[in-house]
Design an enzyme around this catalytic site. Sequence first.
Site, PDB file in Angstrom:
ATOM      1  N   ASP A  82      51.473 121.249  18.960  1.00 21.74           N
ATOM      2  CA  ASP A  82      52.010 120.381  20.315  1.00 21.74           C
ATOM      3  C   ASP A  82      53.164 119.711  19.922  1.00 21.74           C
ATOM      4  OD1 ASP A  82      52.059 118.925  22.947  1.00 21.74           O
ATOM      5  OD2 ASP A  82      51.172 117.251  21.443  1.00 21.74           O
TER       6      ASP A  82
ATOM      7  N   ASP B 207      55.185 116.778  22.264  1.00 25.33           N
ATOM      8  CA  ASP B 207      55.124 115.505  22.685  1.00 25.33           C
ATOM      9  C   ASP B 207      54.312 114.568  21.962  1.00 25.33           C
ATOM     10  OD1 ASP B 207      57.574 115.498  24.144  1.00 25.33           O
ATOM     11  OD2 ASP B 207      56.460 116.590  25.501  1.00 25.33           O
TER      12      ASP B 207
HETATM   13  C1  XBP Z   1      53.756 116.309  27.140  1.00 25.07           C
HETATM   14  C2  XBP Z   1      54.069 116.043  28.453  1.00 25.07           C
HETATM   15  C3  XBP Z   1      55.348 116.362  28.932  1.00 25.07           C
HETATM   16  C4  XBP Z   1      56.611 115.370  28.971  1.00 25.07           C
HETATM   17  C5  XBP Z   1      57.648 115.432  29.803  1.00 25.07           C
HETATM   18  O1  XBP Z   1      52.378 116.789  27.227  1.00 25.07           O
HETATM   19  O2  XBP Z   1      53.197 115.682  29.259  1.00 25.07           O
HETATM   20  O3  XBP Z   1      55.229 116.347  30.455  1.00 25.07           O
HETATM   21  O4  XBP Z   1      55.876 114.046  29.134  1.00 25.07           O
HETATM   22  O5  XBP Z   1      58.274 116.895  29.921  1.00 25.07           O
HETATM   23  P1  XBP Z   1      51.893 117.681  25.905  1.00 25.07           P
HETATM   24  P2  XBP Z   1      58.972 117.595  31.084  1.00 25.07           P
HETATM   25  O6  XBP Z   1      52.344 116.655  24.728  1.00 25.07           O
HETATM   26  O7  XBP Z   1      50.311 117.350  25.827  1.00 25.07           O
HETATM   27  O8  XBP Z   1      52.503 118.811  25.914  1.00 25.07           O
HETATM   28  O9  XBP Z   1      59.447 116.481  31.897  1.00 25.07           O
HETATM   29  O10 XBP Z   1      59.956 118.436  30.461  1.00 25.07           O
HETATM   30  O11 XBP Z   1      57.723 118.118  31.895  1.00 25.07           O
HETATM   31 MG    MG Z   2      51.180 115.804  23.097  1.00 27.20          MG
END
Ligand code: XBP
Ligand code: MG
Length: 236
Positions: A10, A12
């Site tokens: 993953d 973020d």
């Molecule tokens: C990550 C997210 C993303 C970011 C924003 O979740 O939820 O939406 O917060 O990205 P994970 P965008 O780590 O579970 O993948 O604005 O580009 O959508």
């Molecule tokens: Mg995440």
Amino acid sequence: MSKFAALIFDVDGTLADTERDGHRVAFNRAFAEAGLDWDWSVELYGKLLAVTGGKERMKFYLSEFNRGFHAPADLDAFVAGLHAAKTEHYKAMMAEGKIPLRPGVERLIREARAAAVPLAIATTTTMDNVTALLESTLGPDSTRWFAQIGAGDIVPHKKPAPDIYSWVLDRLGMAAEEVIAFEDSGHGVTSAANAGIRRIVVTTNGYTIGQDFSRASVVLDNMEQPMVDLAYLERL
Ligand code: XBP
Ligand code: MG
């Protein structure tokens, strides 16, 4: 001892703590630029993380936290425009090197590369954001270190749906039993587990600590203590 065929990360919250000081700030800059008085505080953003995906998160904000806002007739276009601006702000922040990788992440990635263990990414965020983070932290050619990058809107349903992990597994040509997933959130664990992945390493952060990680193999504070390396992963 159980071997594995690939590591799927993953982005973020897992590779880097991008939510509070990255995405959240980029959203607020886009809102201000558009003349909106929306201000996503650190606390509010924690609630908004219940919904993954930036466009989906903005709609969730309007439906749950800002019902009085008179949205334009074409809400999707309005949200898409804000999201495109937010992505530009996020990319600019990454280019300035604002967010480092979490402890141990680069070490593990380099160890896997040296051992020719394939790497992949399964994320909800926009591909441009993935590229910006990787290039600013690991160098200009580092997106090529990943055999597959599954990101953003390429699948119909974002996490916690399994779609993005299933997409990456398909592209890798690997079975779910063969891989290890790295996540930071309950939604991420649900997504990986529902794609059939059984070995899931969670490193929590301020926003995700205390979430339901019952389907994870192990829940850690970070990848340094204990040291998460290939030998450690083989014992999972
Ligand atoms: C990550 C997210 C993303 C970011 C924003 O979740 O939820 O939406 O917060 O990205 P994970 P965008 O780590 O579970 O993948 O604005 O580009 O959508
Ligand atoms: Mg995440």
